[in-house]
Scaffold this active site. Structure first.
Site, PDB file in Angstrom:
ATOM      1  N   ALA A  65       0.844  -1.194   0.000  1.00 39.98           N
ATOM      2  CA  ALA A  65       0.000   0.000   0.000  1.00 39.98           C
ATOM      3  C   ALA A  65       0.877   1.240   0.000  1.00 39.98           C
ATOM      4  O   ALA A  65       2.053   1.198   0.377  1.00 39.98           O
ATOM      5  CB  ALA A  65      -0.920   0.002   1.226  1.00 39.98           C
ATOM      6  N   ASP A  66       0.287   2.342  -0.429  1.00 37.64           N
ATOM      7  CA  ASP A  66       0.953   3.638  -0.369  1.00 37.64           C
ATOM      8  C   ASP A  66      -0.105   4.694  -0.084  1.00 37.64           C
ATOM      9  O   ASP A  66      -1.207   4.634  -0.630  1.00 37.64           O
ATOM     10  CB  ASP A  66       1.677   3.946  -1.679  1.00 37.64           C
ATOM     11  CG  ASP A  66       2.595   5.145  -1.534  1.00 37.64           C
ATOM     12  OD1 ASP A  66       3.577   5.039  -0.774  1.00 37.64           O
ATOM     13  OD2 ASP A  66       2.318   6.185  -2.145  1.00 37.64           O
ATOM     14  N   THR A  67       0.241   5.642   0.792  1.00 40.15           N
ATOM     15  CA  THR A  67      -0.714   6.652   1.242  1.00 40.15           C
ATOM     16  C   THR A  67      -0.154   8.047   1.040  1.00 40.15           C
ATOM     17  O   THR A  67       1.039   8.269   1.261  1.00 40.15           O
ATOM     18  CB  THR A  67      -1.039   6.453   2.740  1.00 40.15           C
ATOM     19  OG1 THR A  67      -1.565   5.136   2.927  1.00 40.15           O
ATOM     20  CG2 THR A  67      -2.052   7.472   3.241  1.00 40.15           C
TER      21      THR A  67
END
Length: 187
Positions: A65-67
């Site tokens: 994931a990347d935020t």
């Protein structure tokens, strides 16, 4: 089937553990630089896909994931130093911003991905509150310079959308993608 979390984030690991899943961690080595004029949703999905592909293995399900945080069209990543954290918090205080998280899952050569978005309203903060919060160190490795699940949660007035998205892994998206690749948190 074995599950790998492609992340060094203890927050993502804790969220994945909350689903009752067993996994090992492999930290990906990818360039997370945003392309010029790249839209935030495209950016986080691209980086999540790069992370998952960087550590994918045969016969293993891998999740990454990347935020990122977006305020008034400006992407706010992790602050490089305390001064940048102060500046981000001063910008966000009393305002609404968006949090985008891209999630990718790879298994047997196939990759699925999706993006989630939440809106966060921050309280008004004094300069002293910002300085004390930054001095504690919590904002330094967080997109937007705050942690909803930590002390920074006291500055969050409301969240429209998934709170786990704001922390870094939208559980409803992760569970849906994992189920599509043979891992069901419900058994």
């Amino acid at each position: 089937m074995e599950l790998v979390l492609a992340s060094s984030s203890p927050r993502r690991a804790a969220l994945l553990e909350s689903l009752g899943l067993t996994f090992r961690i492999v930290v990906p080595d990818v360039d997370e630089t945003r392309y010029p004029d790249e839209e935030p949703d495209t950016y986080v999905e691209r980086v999540a896909r790069m992370k998952v592909l960087a550590v994918a293995e045969p016969s293993v399900v891998t999740l990454a994931a990347d935020t990122t945080v977006v305020h008034e069209g400006r992407v706010l990543g992790k602050p490089a130093h305390p001064g940048e954290a102060r500046s981000m918090l001063a910008r966000l205080q009393g305002e609404v911003h968006a949090v985008f998280t891209g999630v990718a899952v790879a298994a047997d050569g196939a990759v699925s991905s999706a993006v989630d978005r939440s809106l966060v309203r921050m309280t008004v903060m004094t300069d002293v509150e910002i300085d004390r919060y930054v001095a504690g160190g919590e904002p330094i490795d967080k997109a937007g310079s705050y942690a909803l699940q930590g002390l920074g949660g006291m500055f969050v007035e409301s969240v429209e959308g998934s709170p786990s998205n704001v922390i870094g892994l939208p559980l409803h998206v992760a569970a849906r993608l994992l189920r599509a690749h043979g891992i069901d948190p419900l058994g």
